[in-house]
Write a protein that holds these residues in place. Sequence first.
Motif, mmCIF file in Angstrom:
data_model
loop_
_atom_site.group_PDB
_atom_site.id
_atom_site.type_symbol
_atom_site.label_atom_id
_atom_site.label_comp_id
_atom_site.label_asym_id
_atom_site.label_seq_id
_atom_site.Cartn_x
_atom_site.Cartn_y
_atom_site.Cartn_z
ATOM 1 N N GLY A 65 0.826 -1.203 0.000
ATOM 2 C CA GLY A 65 0.000 0.000 0.000
ATOM 3 C C GLY A 65 0.857 1.249 0.000
ATOM 4 O O GLY A 65 0.621 2.195 -0.765
ATOM 5 N N ASN A 66 1.899 1.255 0.837
ATOM 6 C CA ASN A 66 2.806 2.403 0.904
ATOM 7 C C ASN A 66 3.596 2.579 -0.385
ATOM 8 O O ASN A 66 3.799 3.694 -0.869
ATOM 9 N N LYS A 67 4.055 1.450 -0.946
ATOM 10 C CA LYS A 67 4.826 1.529 -2.187
ATOM 11 C C LYS A 67 3.980 2.106 -3.320
ATOM 12 O O LYS A 67 4.449 2.942 -4.094
ATOM 13 N N ILE A 68 2.731 1.675 -3.395
ATOM 14 C CA ILE A 68 1.826 2.164 -4.432
ATOM 15 C C ILE A 68 1.607 3.671 -4.278
ATOM 16 O O ILE A 68 1.685 4.428 -5.251
ATOM 17 N N PHE A 69 1.331 4.105 -3.046
ATOM 18 C CA PHE A 69 1.084 5.538 -2.838
ATOM 19 C C PHE A 69 2.304 6.367 -3.208
ATOM 20 O O PHE A 69 2.181 7.414 -3.859
ATOM 21 N N LYS A 79 -3.748 2.893 4.397
ATOM 22 C CA LYS A 79 -4.331 1.597 4.747
ATOM 23 C C LYS A 79 -4.572 0.812 3.454
ATOM 24 O O LYS A 79 -5.187 1.316 2.514
ATOM 25 N N SER A 80 -4.091 -0.412 3.422
ATOM 26 C CA SER A 80 -4.268 -1.263 2.247
ATOM 27 C C SER A 80 -5.575 -2.031 2.383
ATOM 28 O O SER A 80 -5.835 -2.651 3.421
ATOM 29 N N VAL A 81 -6.411 -1.994 1.336
ATOM 30 C CA VAL A 81 -7.747 -2.597 1.373
ATOM 31 C C VAL A 81 -7.819 -3.744 0.375
ATOM 32 O O VAL A 81 -7.547 -3.555 -0.812
ATOM 33 N N VAL A 82 -8.187 -4.934 0.851
ATOM 34 C CA VAL A 82 -8.231 -6.100 -0.039
ATOM 35 C C VAL A 82 -9.595 -6.787 -0.059
ATOM 36 O O VAL A 82 -9.825 -7.679 -0.869
ATOM 37 N N LEU A 83 -10.518 -6.353 0.817
ATOM 38 C CA LEU A 83 -11.809 -7.041 0.929
ATOM 39 C C LEU A 83 -12.933 -6.178 0.384
ATOM 40 O O LEU A 83 -12.815 -4.962 0.276
ATOM 41 N N ALA A 93 -4.042 16.694 7.305
ATOM 42 C CA ALA A 93 -3.957 15.275 7.643
ATOM 43 C C ALA A 93 -4.879 14.497 6.720
ATOM 44 O O ALA A 93 -6.044 14.867 6.540
ATOM 45 N N THR A 94 -4.344 13.426 6.129
ATOM 46 C CA THR A 94 -5.125 12.632 5.175
ATOM 47 C C THR A 94 -4.914 11.149 5.429
ATOM 48 O O THR A 94 -3.789 10.700 5.670
ATOM 49 N N LEU A 95 -6.018 10.413 5.358
ATOM 50 C CA LEU A 95 -5.978 8.951 5.401
ATOM 51 C C LEU A 95 -6.356 8.443 4.014
ATOM 52 O O LEU A 95 -7.441 8.752 3.509
ATOM 53 N N TYR A 96 -5.433 7.698 3.392
ATOM 54 C CA TYR A 96 -5.692 7.116 2.073
ATOM 55 C C TYR A 96 -5.922 5.620 2.213
ATOM 56 O O TYR A 96 -5.083 4.891 2.759
ATOM 57 N N GLY A 107 -12.053 17.311 10.397
ATOM 58 C CA GLY A 107 -11.139 17.904 9.430
ATOM 59 C C GLY A 107 -10.111 16.990 8.795
ATOM 60 O O GLY A 107 -9.305 17.442 7.979
ATOM 61 N N VAL A 108 -10.125 15.699 9.144
ATOM 62 C CA VAL A 108 -9.207 14.759 8.500
ATOM 63 C C VAL A 108 -9.759 14.407 7.122
ATOM 64 O O VAL A 108 -10.931 14.048 6.989
ATOM 65 N N SER A 109 -8.939 14.513 6.108
ATOM 66 C CA SER A 109 -9.357 14.164 4.748
ATOM 67 C C SER A 109 -9.309 12.644 4.577
ATOM 68 O O SER A 109 -8.314 12.003 4.932
ATOM 69 N N ILE A 110 -10.397 12.067 4.076
ATOM 70 C CA ILE A 110 -10.491 10.613 3.868
ATOM 71 C C ILE A 110 -10.626 10.361 2.376
ATOM 72 O O ILE A 110 -11.571 10.828 1.738
ATOM 73 N N LYS A 111 -9.682 9.608 1.796
ATOM 74 C CA LYS A 111 -9.676 9.365 0.360
ATOM 75 C C LYS A 111 -9.501 7.874 0.078
ATOM 76 O O LYS A 111 -8.893 7.145 0.870
ATOM 77 N N ALA A 112 -10.000 7.432 -1.062
ATOM 78 C CA ALA A 112 -9.810 6.043 -1.496
ATOM 79 C C ALA A 112 -9.314 6.031 -2.932
ATOM 80 O O ALA A 112 -9.860 6.730 -3.800
#
Length: 271
Positions: A97-101, A147-151, A211-214, A245-250
């Motif tokens: 997940g980190n490598k992809i980002f 966060k890596s999502v597989v499901l 702050a962002t959660l991908y 105020g945390v940005s949430i992206k997928a």
Amino acid sequence: YLMFLFQYKNLVSNGVLVKRPSKQIKSPYIADILIESNEELAHCPSLGVSGLLNDSSEFLCSKNEDTKRKSKYTIELVYLPTTKTDFVLTNTNPLYGNKIFELIVKKNLIEKYNNNLSFKREQKYKDSRFDFYVKKENGKEEFIEIKSVVLCNFQKNDYPDFIKKPEITPVSKKGAIFPDGFRKSKNVPISERAIKHLETLEDCVINGYDATLYFIVQRNDCDYFKPSDVDTFYYDALKKAYKNGVSIKAIKVEWTNEGVCNYIGFIPIVL
């Protein structure tokens, strides 16, 4: 539109799970697999993928000749169910997940990070450590968690209105979900660490940082992302972080049988 990100160089195909944990080594991270006509040991970085990696599961492995390792194979790409009869290739190694980002940023696929002044991995903030830190062109600093999502979610009636299009069949309308996993009680979260990350991202915003959660969705059969219904603790924490105020992206990527990772783009978030 697809954008090539990278390709595995040491991938071995057509592996089949025999037993996890291995008969030889009882660690849940080691499995017996059948590959290249031999029974071998393989590292399972994602354990059992919430029960989806089971006997006779098929996958692609990376191969490592390091003699210090207990296993020379690592299970990387797994064929996970997308319908009752079909499967989709998914990267279940959480490190990717980190490598992809990082590759997405380096290829200038997220405009706000183009021409950044600083881009660092593993940046400390108070008593936490986030996956990335960016000082953007406008001087604004941002902490980023991946966060890596597989499901995915198989509930056919749980589709948001914005993807109910006539040309999309019910089979294709699936949501990627996070988190999922085994726990001893419904009264505890699946991952306290993941909730702490959300709370610390909120603290970043309070102190003037971005702050962002991908969520990196590592399968091409999902049209949107939603927090999993199985963990109300995380669901509530995610909604609270977003409200504060945390940005949430997928972001969605796809994997091919040749081990190629292609960037697809952002997908909607359903909270």
